[in-house]
Design a protein around this motif. Structure first.
Motif, PDB file in Angstrom:
ATOM      1  N   THR B 187       0.834  -1.196   0.000  1.00 42.79           N
ATOM      2  CA  THR B 187       0.000   0.000   0.000  1.00 42.79           C
ATOM      3  C   THR B 187       0.874   1.253   0.000  1.00 42.79           C
ATOM      4  O   THR B 187       1.894   1.294   0.690  1.00 42.79           O
ATOM      5  N   PRO B 188       0.476   2.277  -0.745  1.00 42.33           N
ATOM      6  CA  PRO B 188       1.208   3.543  -0.686  1.00 42.33           C
ATOM      7  C   PRO B 188       0.791   4.408   0.502  1.00 42.33           C
ATOM      8  O   PRO B 188       1.137   5.579   0.550  1.00 42.33           O
ATOM      9  N   TYR B 189       0.034   3.823   1.447  1.00 44.85           N
ATOM     10  CA  TYR B 189      -0.444   4.601   2.602  1.00 44.85           C
ATOM     11  C   TYR B 189       0.117   4.080   3.927  1.00 44.85           C
ATOM     12  O   TYR B 189      -0.394   4.407   4.992  1.00 44.85           O
ATOM     13  N   ALA B 190       1.157   3.254   3.846  1.00 50.63           N
ATOM     14  CA  ALA B 190       1.618   2.536   5.033  1.00 50.63           C
ATOM     15  C   ALA B 190       1.989   3.459   6.185  1.00 50.63           C
ATOM     16  O   ALA B 190       1.779   3.138   7.349  1.00 50.63           O
ATOM     17  N   MET B 191       2.557   4.628   5.867  1.00 52.66           N
ATOM     18  CA  MET B 191       3.102   5.455   6.951  1.00 52.66           C
ATOM     19  C   MET B 191       2.024   6.051   7.852  1.00 52.66           C
ATOM     20  O   MET B 191       2.346   6.590   8.919  1.00 52.66           O
ATOM     21  N   ASN B 192       0.775   5.924   7.470  1.00 55.85           N
ATOM     22  CA  ASN B 192      -0.281   6.361   8.378  1.00 55.85           C
ATOM     23  C   ASN B 192      -0.249   5.591   9.688  1.00 55.85           C
ATOM     24  O   ASN B 192      -0.725   6.080  10.713  1.00 55.85           O
ATOM     25  N   ILE B 193       0.292   4.373   9.666  1.00 54.94           N
ATOM     26  CA  ILE B 193       0.330   3.601  10.907  1.00 54.94           C
ATOM     27  C   ILE B 193       1.244   4.261  11.930  1.00 54.94           C
ATOM     28  O   ILE B 193       1.076   4.055  13.124  1.00 54.94           O
ATOM     29  N   ILE B 194       2.191   5.067  11.456  1.00 55.96           N
ATOM     30  CA  ILE B 194       3.058   5.781  12.393  1.00 55.96           C
ATOM     31  C   ILE B 194       2.238   6.800  13.178  1.00 55.96           C
ATOM     32  O   ILE B 194       2.379   6.941  14.391  1.00 55.96           O
ATOM     33  N   ASP B 195       1.351   7.504  12.476  1.00 53.76           N
ATOM     34  CA  ASP B 195       0.503   8.478  13.154  1.00 53.76           C
ATOM     35  C   ASP B 195      -0.511   7.775  14.040  1.00 53.76           C
ATOM     36  O   ASP B 195      -0.848   8.252  15.117  1.00 53.76           O
ATOM     37  N   LEU B 196      -1.009   6.638  13.558  1.00 54.78           N
ATOM     38  CA  LEU B 196      -2.015   5.908  14.331  1.00 54.78           C
ATOM     39  C   LEU B 196      -1.432   5.376  15.623  1.00 54.78           C
ATOM     40  O   LEU B 196      -2.116   5.289  16.629  1.00 54.78           O
ATOM     41  N   CYS B 197      -0.169   5.001  15.591  1.00 50.81           N
ATOM     42  CA  CYS B 197       0.461   4.416  16.769  1.00 50.81           C
ATOM     43  C   CYS B 197       0.433   5.432  17.903  1.00 50.81           C
ATOM     44  O   CYS B 197       1.029   6.498  17.800  1.00 50.81           O
ATOM     45  N   PRO B 198      -0.266   5.112  18.997  1.00 50.62           N
ATOM     46  CA  PRO B 198      -0.373   6.107  20.070  1.00 50.62           C
ATOM     47  C   PRO B 198       0.915   6.240  20.878  1.00 50.62           C
ATOM     48  O   PRO B 198       1.052   7.141  21.694  1.00 50.62           O
ATOM     49  N   VAL B 199       1.846   5.317  20.661  1.00 50.23           N
ATOM     50  CA  VAL B 199       3.121   5.352  21.386  1.00 50.23           C
ATOM     51  C   VAL B 199       4.263   5.362  20.369  1.00 50.23           C
ATOM     52  O   VAL B 199       4.037   5.587  19.196  1.00 50.23           O
ATOM     53  N   GLY B 200       5.462   5.102  20.816  1.00 49.64           N
ATOM     54  CA  GLY B 200       6.611   5.190  19.922  1.00 49.64           C
ATOM     55  C   GLY B 200       7.010   3.862  19.310  1.00 49.64           C
ATOM     56  O   GLY B 200       8.177   3.675  18.950  1.00 49.64           O
ATOM     57  N   ALA B 201       6.050   2.947  19.154  1.00 48.22           N
ATOM     58  CA  ALA B 201       6.397   1.623  18.623  1.00 48.22           C
ATOM     59  C   ALA B 201       6.650   1.663  17.123  1.00 48.22           C
ATOM     60  O   ALA B 201       7.440   0.894  16.606  1.00 48.22           O
ATOM     61  N   LEU B 202       5.952   2.552  16.431  1.00 48.45           N
ATOM     62  CA  LEU B 202       6.157   2.688  14.989  1.00 48.45           C
ATOM     63  C   LEU B 202       6.698   4.087  14.728  1.00 48.45           C
ATOM     64  O   LEU B 202       6.044   5.077  15.034  1.00 48.45           O
ATOM     65  N   THR B 203       7.902   4.132  14.218  1.00 44.62           N
ATOM     66  CA  THR B 203       8.501   5.424  13.927  1.00 44.62           C
ATOM     67  C   THR B 203       8.918   5.478  12.463  1.00 44.62           C
ATOM     68  O   THR B 203       9.110   4.449  11.821  1.00 44.62           O
ATOM     69  N   SER B 204       9.047   6.708  11.994  1.00 44.16           N
ATOM     70  CA  SER B 204       9.351   6.943  10.589  1.00 44.16           C
ATOM     71  C   SER B 204      10.859   7.007  10.407  1.00 44.16           C
ATOM     72  O   SER B 204      11.543   7.765  11.099  1.00 44.16           O
ATOM     73  N   LYS B 205      11.390   6.197   9.486  1.00 43.92           N
ATOM     74  CA  LYS B 205      12.833   6.258   9.233  1.00 43.92           C
ATOM     75  C   LYS B 205      13.228   7.651   8.794  1.00 43.92           C
ATOM     76  O   LYS B 205      14.314   8.140   9.119  1.00 43.92           O
ATOM     77  N   ASP B 206      12.331   8.307   8.074  1.00 41.96           N
ATOM     78  CA  ASP B 206      12.615   9.632   7.561  1.00 41.96           C
ATOM     79  C   ASP B 206      12.782  10.649   8.702  1.00 41.96           C
ATOM     80  O   ASP B 206      13.662  11.500   8.656  1.00 41.96           O
ATOM     81  N   PHE B 207      11.952  10.532   9.719  1.00 45.75           N
ATOM     82  CA  PHE B 207      11.957  11.535  10.791  1.00 45.75           C
ATOM     83  C   PHE B 207      12.766  11.079  12.007  1.00 45.75           C
ATOM     84  O   PHE B 207      13.054  11.862  12.905  1.00 45.75           O
ATOM     85  N   ARG B 208      13.177   9.821  12.024  1.00 40.59           N
ATOM     86  CA  ARG B 208      13.809   9.262  13.210  1.00 40.59           C
ATOM     87  C   ARG B 208      14.983  10.096  13.691  1.00 40.59           C
ATOM     88  O   ARG B 208      15.892  10.392  12.943  1.00 40.59           O
ATOM     89  N   PHE B 209      14.949  10.453  14.962  1.00 41.57           N
ATOM     90  CA  PHE B 209      16.050  11.161  15.630  1.00 41.57           C
ATOM     91  C   PHE B 209      16.347  12.531  15.012  1.00 41.57           C
ATOM     92  O   PHE B 209      17.414  13.091  15.217  1.00 41.57           O
ATOM     93  N   GLU B 210      15.426  13.089  14.236  1.00 39.96           N
ATOM     94  CA  GLU B 210      15.657  14.402  13.628  1.00 39.96           C
ATOM     95  C   GLU B 210      15.483  15.517  14.640  1.00 39.96           C
ATOM     96  O   GLU B 210      16.228  16.495  14.635  1.00 39.96           O
ATOM     97  N   SER B 211      14.460  15.404  15.466  1.00 40.61           N
ATOM     98  CA  SER B 211      14.224  16.492  16.421  1.00 40.61           C
ATOM     99  C   SER B 211      13.303  16.025  17.532  1.00 40.61           C
ATOM    100  O   SER B 211      12.431  15.191  17.308  1.00 40.61           O
ATOM    101  N   ARG B 212      13.496  16.553  18.738  1.00 35.30           N
ATOM    102  CA  ARG B 212      12.473  16.418  19.769  1.00 35.30           C
ATOM    103  C   ARG B 212      11.283  17.231  19.295  1.00 35.30           C
ATOM    104  O   ARG B 212      11.456  18.344  18.783  1.00 35.30           O
TER     105      ARG B 212
END
Lengths: 437, 510
Positions: B187-212
């Motif tokens: 699916t081209p919509y996979a990254m929505n699961i990062i937003d859906l995740c209420p905790v930090g279990a799913l993180t975006s490789k693109d945004f990882r460790f970029e900023s608090r």
């Protein structure tokens, strides 16, 4: 076998000791499928249900819900097929009654399924069998094949308009798939995650169709009820309490067993009314030489434990609830004075933690937390506040989840912690001031 | 209408609404993890348990439907105790690695632990260990220990995309999310699961460790990756866009956005961006000098006055206001727009038309540029939207371009163009819904001037008799101009130009 004790009534177990009773050639001359024939030729589905209601038959899977009432909940005129599911996922530690039925008299099981399917007008029966029961699966499949060849399963059974398929579905080794909605999910090919109710299975069950789910032993009673009438069944066992209009008593017969630290573990059939003491000391032969019975769990691991002094209770649904336990599956587990009750708790908590489906937070996290606390108490690393911590965990787990696995996880260990508090305190360092037992 | 009492307030509800829906509609917060309005009810996290009178056990507000006369307490002793119990259970095996977790600051586990949890731990026990740093496809990382097993992500791939890449695996406290497909999402919509995740279990490789997240500035805007116009929150810091996340808009994108749009902010951070205006210094193409904004504007006025021709070639990502002013400045020639047209329309969010304001351009009388043709003004935010052949063919007098690579060598004056993340304006999406993009104060090079201001000064320079227009005047004029095409321009307030500020982080999950 002990004699001069409470008499056995062999209804379900009448073929248990008959050689080759699992074959149609032996079973049919001994009466198999006569009730099916009677029901199909002389009774309407509603009449069968009515007899089952009159019999006051209660579910033998543990909860004791009136079977006839359950059947009456099935949704009608939905435009969908109705299914009957037989719960043969007997995975409760200490329970082994359904295995006897399936292995020794599979035609009784199949007949019970077919008559019940006729009563609720189901077009198919799914028998969900515990995966660790390969013999049961083999015997059931053999019986179904024989019955099919004899025109007893499939299209136009016995030449009537009633058609019903019977399928055996092996489980894959999860205790939670014995929970009825977890079973339905598993039957659909999904993870065995129990569903939130409502909707209840009678309205939306397997494949979103109206479904009745009954235990093997429950449905195996139905042929006798059809043959002899519901009232004859209701005359057996413990009658309903006349003072309580909602009481259903514990009628008919019940397979009861004893396992654990007794001389003579086994399975028998009684009319409810035998006491737990008669069962354990009489048929079970009592403790091993030089030992004393310390605790008995009356019906599978998920019921609260009873002390030796509490064994004079009748083996009936309501009677055991009154003493703070439950009939459950009717198969008692006996622990003698060599049994470390803290280790027993570790073992029980480990079992439920391992078998928790993982869906609900309190059960998923709480059962393992309980295990860890029991483990450290057993290892002598218990903290003075651990018993209070455990009590608050029991409260936080019980009644807070989708299904009853969490409750079943709490009941036995909570009763052990309360009744054997001294054993726990004795293991704690530094030893706190003893309180209670 | 039937009525329910929640925390003493008598509230009307529509039959079928659950307790949590009635509460949310009336501003009563009931904590929840697994519940999401766009997904089926799982009822597994148990944090939403409330006390319902006449029922012995606490009930889950996400599943139990409101009934007439029902009395609910969300803050009673039973409800509070149940919630605190769940909160404690959730943390038994949680690694509590907030200092290195991207979710910290917008984490529901943190929020609810603060609001409802025990102040001290009773869990000096070895935690259960699970796989960490598990790649879920190329863009997402999963941490089994942080995961609270709410199954939102699994339900998303089951119910929304119906691609079933995820499942729960194992059991009990070993349960975790697993990928059922061969390590990549279809699916081209996979990254929505990062937003859906209420905790930090799913993180975006693109945004990882970029900023608090609390160091970031968040702006409500619209994605310009295609003509859908998904509503987004743009997160930026130190001149760089760091993250885009979808914002709920039931008429446009519900709660979701596609991965390409989410990651399509690269041109805003490109090192090759043009940051100062340029004026061509000789007859030879490509020789420019960097000048100040006022000098560049004067040069542009002069060049346009001298030019024999008008005409505009604009990126279809230009706003309605910008297109309107481009037309006002150079309207005597052909009005053309250019945009990329893909072949990935899927009936969900992604559409083939990639020009974010293509409908608006059409409504203002612009036509798609079919072949290279001269134009006095060139406006290019994304080089791939206006191909080089068209740019060269336009041979513009004045150009607005974002990237140094797209500077037309023959232009007389070139203005650096802020990206969509740095501009205020209105875009008409594929369905003709007009929505604002907003300037994100922490994004883009400093001191860029809005093309709207620059164009207005040029317009005034060309016509001394003209009345000055404010942004609001332009919006009003646009409203009238696009009305015949069926576009309704909403009343929108744009923030006045102000120094960069750091706003409080907005919560990403509902």
């Amino acid at each position: 076998m002990a004699t001069g004790l409470y008499p056995q009534t062999k209804v379900l177990s009448k073929n248990f000791d008959v050689p080759n009773a699992h074959t149609l050639a032996v079973a049919r001359p001994r009466g198999a499928y006569q009730s099916l024939e009677k029901a199909l030729r002389t009774m309407t589905p509603a009449q069968v249900t009515e007899e089952v209601k009159k019999s006051r038959l209660r579910g033998r899977g543990g909860a004791g819900f009136p079977t006839g009432m359950k059947w009456s909940f099935v949704a009608k005129n939905t435009g969908k097929p109705t299914y009957l599911v037989m719960n043969a996922d007997e995975s409760e530690p200490g329970a082994f009654k359904d295995r006897y039925l399936m292995e020794r008299d599979p035609h009784l099981v199949v007949e019970g399924a077919l008559v019940s399917a006729y009563a609720i007008e189901a077009s198919a029966v799914f028998i969900y069998v515990r995966g660790e029961y390969p013999n049961s699966i083999r015997r059931l499949e053999g019986a179904i094949a024989e019955a099919r060849a004899a025109g007893l399963v499939g299209k136009d059974i016995l030449g009537t308009k009633f058609s019903c398929e019977v399928w055996v579905h092996p489980g894959a080794g999860a205790y939670i798939c014995g929970e009825e909605t977890g079973l339905l999910e598993s039957l659909e090919g999904k993870r065995g995650h129990p569903r939130i109710k409502p909707p209840f299975p009678a309205v939306e069950g397997v494949f979103r169709c109206p479904t009745i789910i009954n235990n093997v032993e429950t449905l195996s009673h139905v042929p006798w009820i059809v043959a002899h009438g519901g009232e004859a069944f209701a005359k057996q066992g413990i009658p309903p309490d006349p003072a309580n209009p909602r009481s259903n008593g514990s009628t008919g017969t019940k397979l009861m067993g004893v396992s654990g630290q007794v001389r003579n573990p086994g399975l028998w059939e009684f009319e409810p009314g035998i006491t737990l003491r008669e069962l354990v000391y009489g048929y079970g032969g009592g403790p091993l030489p030089g030992r004393k019975i310390k605790a008995v769990i009356p019906g599978g691991i998920s019921m609260p434990v009873l002390l030796d002094s509490e064994l004079d209770v009748k083996m009936g649904f309501d009677e055991l609830v009154k003493v703070g336990s439950g009939l459950g599956t009717g198969t008692a587990i006996v622990m003698d004075d060599t049994c470390d009750m803290v280790e027993a708790c570790v073992n029980i908590a480990h079992f439920f933690g391992h078998e928790s489906c993982g869906q609900c937070t309190p059960c998923r996290e709480g059962c393992h937390w309980m295990e860890k606390v029991f483990r450290r108490v057993a290892d002598g690393d218990g903290q003075p506040g651990d018993l209070d911590l455990l009590e608050s965990l029991f409260k936080g787990i019980e009644g807070r989840t989708i299904c009853f696995l969490a409750d079943a996880a709490v009941w036995p260990v909570r009763s052990i912690v309360r009744k054997f508090r001294g054993e726990f305190l004795a293991k704690m360092t530094p030893a706190p001031t003893p309180a209670g037992a | 209408m039937p009525k329910i009492t929640i925390d003493g307030r008598v509230l009307e509800f529509a039959p079928g609404q659950t307790i949590i829906q009635v509460a949310q509609a009336n501003g009563i917060e009931i904590p929840h993890y697994c519940y999401h309005p766009g997904l089926s009810v799982a009822g597994n996290c148990r944090i939403c348990m409330v006390e319902v009178e006449k029922t012995p056990k606490p009930q889950i507000a996400c599943y139990v439907q409101a009934t007439d006369g029902m009395v609910v307490h969300t803050k009673s002793a039973q409800a509070t105790e149940a919630r605190a119990g769940v909160m404690e259970m959730l943390l038994v095996n949680h690694p509590l690695d907030c200092p290195i977790c991207d979710q910290a600051g917008e984490c529901k586990l943190q929020d609810y632990a603060f609001d409802f949890g025990h102040p001290t731990t009773r869990t000096p026990v070895e935690k259960t260990h699970l796989p960490k740093n598990v790649p879920f496809g190329a863009k997402i990382v999963y941490d089994g220990e942080r995961c609270i097993k709410c199954t939102r992500c699994v339900r998303f791939t089951d119910e929304i995309t119906q691609t079933h890449e995820l499942s729960m695996g194992a059991r009990g406290d070993k349960e975790m999310v697993i990928m059922t497909s061969k390590g990549e999402f279809t699916t081209p919509y996979a990254m929505n699961i990062i937003d859906l995740c209420p905790v930090g279990a799913l993180t975006s490789k693109d945004f990882r460790f970029e900023s608090r997240v609390w160091f970031m500035d968040f702006t409500e805007s619209v994605c310009t990756g295609c003509a859908r116009g998904c509503n987004v929150t743009v997160g930026a810091r130190g001149g760089r866009v760091l993250r885009m996340t979808p914002r709920e808009n039931q008429d446009v994108n519900r709660w979701w956005m596609c991965d390409a749009g989410r990651l399509g902010y690269g041109h805003a951070n490109a090192p090759t961006r043009l940051t100062t205006p340029r004026v061509r210094t000789s007859a030879r193409a490509g020789e420019f000098a960097e000048v100040g904004w006022e000098d560049a504007i004067d040069a542009a006025v002069e060049a346009l006055r001298d030019a024999a021709r008008g005409g505009v070639l604009a990126d279809a990502g230009a706003t309605l206001e910008e297109l309107f002013l481009l037309k006002a400045v150079a309207g005597r020639g052909d009005l053309k727009y250019a945009s990329r047209v893909g072949q990935d329309e899927d009936g969900f969010l992604i559409v083939n038309e990639k020009g974010a304001n293509q409908r608006g351009a059409e409504a203002l009388g612009f036509a798609r540029a079919a072949a290279p043709a001269p134009a006095a003004l060139l406006f290019v935010e994304r080089g791939d939207a206006v191909p080089k052949a068209l740019r060269d063919g336009a041979d513009p007098v004045v150009a607005f371009v974002t990237d140094g690579a797209d500077v037309p060598p023959t232009a007389r004056v070139v203005f650096p163009l802020p990206t969509w993340a740095e501009r205020d304006g209105l875009l008409a999406n594929v369905d003709g819904i007009v929505q604002p993009i907003r300037r994100c104060r922490a994004a883009g090079p400093r001191d860029l001037r809005a093309p709207l201001e620059v164009l207005e000064e040029i317009r005034l320079g060309l016509d001394a008799a003209a009345t000055p227009w404010t942004h609001a005047d332009v919006v009003a004029a646009v409203r009238g101009a696009v009305a015949p095409a069926g576009l309704a321009v909403p009343e929108v307030e744009f923030a006045p130009a102000a120094p960069r500020t750091v706003a409080a982080p907005a919560s990403r999950t509902r």
